[in-house]
Structure formats: C-alpha cells, structure tokens
Scaffold this motif. Structure first.
Motif, mmCIF file in Angstrom:
data_model
loop_
_atom_site.group_PDB
_atom_site.id
_atom_site.type_symbol
_atom_site.label_atom_id
_atom_site.label_comp_id
_atom_site.label_asym_id
_atom_site.label_seq_id
_atom_site.Cartn_x
_atom_site.Cartn_y
_atom_site.Cartn_z
ATOM 1 N N SER A 79 0.827 -1.215 0.000
ATOM 2 C CA SER A 79 0.000 0.000 0.000
ATOM 3 C C SER A 79 0.858 1.261 0.000
ATOM 4 C CB SER A 79 -0.885 0.034 1.259
ATOM 5 O OG SER A 79 -1.744 -1.076 1.305
ATOM 6 N N GLY A 80 2.142 1.109 0.312
ATOM 7 C CA GLY A 80 3.027 2.245 0.585
ATOM 8 C C GLY A 80 3.030 3.377 -0.429
ATOM 9 N N PRO A 81 3.074 3.061 -1.747
ATOM 10 C CA PRO A 81 3.092 4.182 -2.698
ATOM 11 C C PRO A 81 1.896 5.124 -2.507
ATOM 12 C CG PRO A 81 3.646 2.139 -3.817
ATOM 13 C CD PRO A 81 3.229 1.755 -2.419
ATOM 14 N N ALA A 82 0.755 4.559 -2.086
ATOM 15 C CA ALA A 82 -0.436 5.410 -1.892
ATOM 16 C C ALA A 82 -0.225 6.405 -0.758
ATOM 17 C CB ALA A 82 -1.665 4.546 -1.619
ATOM 18 N N TYR A 83 0.513 5.974 0.289
ATOM 19 C CA TYR A 83 0.762 6.917 1.395
ATOM 20 C C TYR A 83 1.614 8.088 0.898
ATOM 21 C CZ TYR A 83 0.011 2.468 3.944
ATOM 22 O OH TYR A 83 -0.447 1.258 4.379
ATOM 23 N N ILE A 84 2.594 7.744 0.055
ATOM 24 C CA ILE A 84 3.478 8.803 -0.459
ATOM 25 C C ILE A 84 2.678 9.748 -1.370
ATOM 26 C CG2 ILE A 84 5.614 9.278 -1.740
ATOM 27 C CD1 ILE A 84 6.001 7.713 0.937
ATOM 28 N N TYR A 85 1.817 9.176 -2.229
ATOM 29 C CA TYR A 85 1.006 10.043 -3.098
ATOM 30 C C TYR A 85 0.090 10.938 -2.255
ATOM 31 C CZ TYR A 85 2.609 6.748 -6.665
ATOM 32 O OH TYR A 85 3.389 5.964 -7.469
ATOM 33 N N TYR A 86 -0.379 10.409 -1.138
ATOM 34 C CA TYR A 86 -1.246 11.178 -0.232
ATOM 35 C C TYR A 86 -0.479 12.388 0.326
ATOM 36 C CZ TYR A 86 -4.379 11.794 3.840
ATOM 37 O OH TYR A 86 -5.227 12.279 4.790
ATOM 38 N N ILE A 87 0.781 12.147 0.712
ATOM 39 C CA ILE A 87 1.608 13.245 1.227
ATOM 40 C C ILE A 87 1.852 14.273 0.130
ATOM 41 C CG2 ILE A 87 3.926 13.834 2.087
ATOM 42 C CD1 ILE A 87 3.909 11.071 3.461
ATOM 43 N N VAL A 88 2.100 13.772 -1.069
ATOM 44 C CA VAL A 88 2.349 14.687 -2.192
ATOM 45 C C VAL A 88 1.098 15.527 -2.471
ATOM 46 C CG1 VAL A 88 2.826 14.816 -4.672
ATOM 47 C CG2 VAL A 88 4.156 13.275 -3.225
ATOM 48 N N GLU A 89 -0.072 14.914 -2.369
ATOM 49 C CA GLU A 89 -1.310 15.700 -2.539
ATOM 50 C C GLU A 89 -1.348 16.848 -1.534
ATOM 51 O OE1 GLU A 89 -5.113 13.395 -2.789
ATOM 52 O OE2 GLU A 89 -3.794 11.673 -2.879
ATOM 53 N N ALA A 90 -0.972 16.539 -0.281
ATOM 54 C CA ALA A 90 -0.992 17.567 0.770
ATOM 55 C C ALA A 90 0.046 18.649 0.491
ATOM 56 C CB ALA A 90 -0.737 16.913 2.122
ATOM 57 N N MET A 91 1.240 18.235 0.035
ATOM 58 C CA MET A 91 2.300 19.221 -0.241
ATOM 59 C C MET A 91 1.902 20.125 -1.402
ATOM 60 S SD MET A 91 5.704 16.830 0.265
ATOM 61 C CE MET A 91 6.998 18.067 0.346
ATOM 62 N N GLU A 92 1.295 19.512 -2.418
ATOM 63 C CA GLU A 92 0.886 20.283 -3.597
ATOM 64 C C GLU A 92 -0.170 21.320 -3.212
ATOM 65 O OE1 GLU A 92 -1.105 18.056 -6.635
ATOM 66 O OE2 GLU A 92 -0.356 19.365 -8.222
ATOM 67 N N LYS A 93 -1.114 20.880 -2.364
ATOM 68 C CA LYS A 93 -2.173 21.798 -1.926
ATOM 69 C C LYS A 93 -1.571 22.951 -1.125
ATOM 70 C CE LYS A 93 -6.642 21.751 0.377
ATOM 71 N NZ LYS A 93 -7.351 21.118 1.485
ATOM 72 N N ALA A 94 -0.616 22.602 -0.241
ATOM 73 C CA ALA A 94 0.002 23.634 0.596
ATOM 74 C C ALA A 94 0.796 24.628 -0.237
ATOM 75 C CB ALA A 94 0.913 22.968 1.621
#
Ligand code: NDP
Ligand code: A1CAB
Length: 268
Positions: free
Chosen positions: A171-186
């Motif tokens: 599942s790990g890549p999804a956690y990283i994509y989730y963080i990237v979504e947050a960074m992109e939004k920020a």
C-alpha cells in the motif's frame, strides 16, 4: 515460457508493463484474462501486445506460470474456475491477505509463491516481498525471482510477515502520493511549478537514504537548523502526532490484510 494473468487490473498491468520494459520477457509470453471486461483485455493487448482469451482450457493448457491477480473477494470463484484446467503449473499469487494454504485447499497440491509487489512495478521499482510453499522446485524459484527482480527489488520473507509487507510497501506508494497531494495543496500559490519541486525533493531524499549511510534521523537533523524553518515546520508535525498517525496507518493496513484473509478464506 507462457505466463497467464488471471485478472487484468492495476496490478496485472503494472507487472506486464514492468516485465516488458525490463526486456526479460517477450510480449508473446504474456497472456491475460479477466471476469468479463473484454474492452480492458483489448486495451492491454493493444498497449503491450499481450495475448488475451476467455477460453480457460486453452489458456491454461500450455501455461508454465499462472499469476493470480484478482481481488481477494473474487479469489474463491476464480480459483474454482481455473482448478479443472491446472496441470502442476507454477502458481504465483499477488493477492493481499490470502494464504498459500487457502489456495492449496482449492486447487490441491501445487508449487505456489505468494508475492506482495506494488504498482511501481510499472517502472521497474516495485519492492516485492516473497514466500514459497514446500512444493516449489529450484527451477520454479528461479522463475519467480526472475519475474519479480525484473520489476524491482525482491526480499524473501516468512509468509506470516506478508501482512506487514502489504501494509508497508504494498500500500506504501499510496501513502506517499497522499503526502504529495498535501504538499501540492500547501504550495498551491506556486501553481504548476510546485510539482517539480516536490518530485525532486522526494527523489533526492530517497537517493540520500539509499546512498549516504546515514539514518533518516541523522539526515533530518542535518536539515534542521536550530531556530530555523525546518524546526518550525516539524514542530507542527509533532504537535499533530504525525509519526503516531503513520504508525496507526501501517498497523491498520497490516491488520486489514489479516481481516481480508479471515473474511474471504472461509470455504463453505
Ligand atoms: N493495486 C495494487 O496496488 C496492488 C494490488 N495487489 C493485489 O492484486 C490483486 C488485484 O488488485 P488490482 O489489480 O488493484 O484489482 P483490479 O480491481 O484493478 O483488478 C481485478 C481484476 O480481477 C478480475 N477478476 C475478478 N474476478 C475474476 C475471475 N473470477 N476470473 C478472472 N478474473 C477476475 C477483474 O476482471 P473484471 O474487470 O472483468 O471484473 C479485474 O481484471 C488484489 O488481490 C490486490 O490485493 C497487490 C499489490 C498491490
Ligand atoms: O489496497 C489493497 O488492498 C491492495 C493491496 C496492496 C495495495 N493495494
């Protein structure tokens, strides 16, 4: 070699693309089938040149390797459908949660490898955990290793550890994509310039972890100046217990792998 994917979704496609890109396998060695989405089979066939078929008898008749790539909820039905056509082929399961013994209970004695790859297989960057049953011959073990080493790193683990591998790196890549979504939004004020900064930051950090011989803690400390920006940022993560959230995330995903097993392995 004839390799047949039973299931033609995200994971099958990631493996097919990775295996083809690695040039270790020819497209005419790879076959796919699914439940009924013929347009999807056509698409995979057009994109990767793989063969497609719904005729399980001819599909499996001369197969050397059968890769189980359906969802855990569909495994019992799929295994029952292929069982009459199997003739001692090597079976590889990428199903989350479901055990080797469950597969043996349906198809009988067979050489079975249970794998947990991830979708970065598509670019040859999966981190795959592997277990084997006792019926695997040395030559079959080599075949399994050649498939998964063509699409990334391979680590053999006890089968009991595969739930954790699933929660961590399956599942790990999804956690990283989730963080990237947050960074992109920020960083939305940067607009489309944000993503190149984020991607290169991830790549650089991954490369540092791989090559520097320093622990993640040491690498973090080297960035964190006293009274500086990193300290200010990390303080926010600490106050929100982000490390605890990640521990819970991986524990919950790991536990869920066991729940899938208990839910879908009941044989009525
Ligand atoms: N996605 C991921 O990141 C990862 C997934 N996995 C594992 O891989 C497996 C597949 O996941 P994923 O690719 O995401 O799932 P998808 O939902 O994308 O694909 C599932 C596929 O299984 C097919 N299928 C369902 N029932 C049958 C059947 N009876 N006979 C033949 N084919 C059938 C579906 O066909 P149809 O469309 O016609 O219904 C579909 O092609 C799961 O067990 C998952 O745990 C493992 C590691 C990572
Ligand atoms: O979400 C899932 O269940 C599958 C298994 C690992 C990644 N995807």
């Amino acid at each position: 070699m004839k390799i047949v994917f039973i299931g033609a979704g995200s994971m099958a496609e990631a493996m097919i693309k990775g295996m083809k890109n690695a040039s270790s396998f020819e497209h005419d060695e790879l076959w796919v089938t699914n439940k009924n989405d013929s347009a999807r089979l056509e698409l995979l066939s057009e994109k990767y040149g793989v063969h497609r078929s719904y005729d399980l008898s001819s599909l499996l008749d001369e197969a050397d390797v059968v890769i189980l790539a359906m969802k855990p909820k569909d495994a019992k039905e799929a295994l029952a459908s292929i069982q009459p056509h199997l003739r001692q082929q090597l079976i590889i399961s990428v199903l989350a949660g479901l055990s080797i013994s469950f597969i043996e209970n349906i198809i009988g004695e067979a050489a079975i490898a249970r794998a947990m790859p991830n979708t970065s297989a598509m670019i040859g960057q999966s981190a795959t955990g592997l277990s084997f049953n006792d019926h695997i011959l040395d030559s079959q073990r080599v075949t399994v290793l050649s498939i998964f080493s063509a699409i990334g790193s391979v680590t053999c683990v006890e089968e009991a550890r595969l739930d954790l591998v699933t929660g961590l790196s399956g599942s790990g890549p999804a956690y990283i994509y989730y963080i990237v979504e947050a960074m992109e939004k920020a960083a939305s004020e940067l607009g489309e310039d944000a993503m190149p900064f984020i991607i290169q930051t991830l790549k650089g950090a991954a490369h540092m972890l791989e090559t520097s011989n320093l622990s993640p803690e040491d690498l973090r400390k080297a960035i964190t100046s006293e009274g500086g920006t990193t300290e200010a940022g990390i303080a926010q993560l600490e106050s929100r217990h982000v490390k605890d959230a990640f521990a819970e995330c991986i524990k919950e995903a790991t536990d869920h792998s066991g729940r899938l097993r208990r839910q879908f392995e009941q044989i009525h």
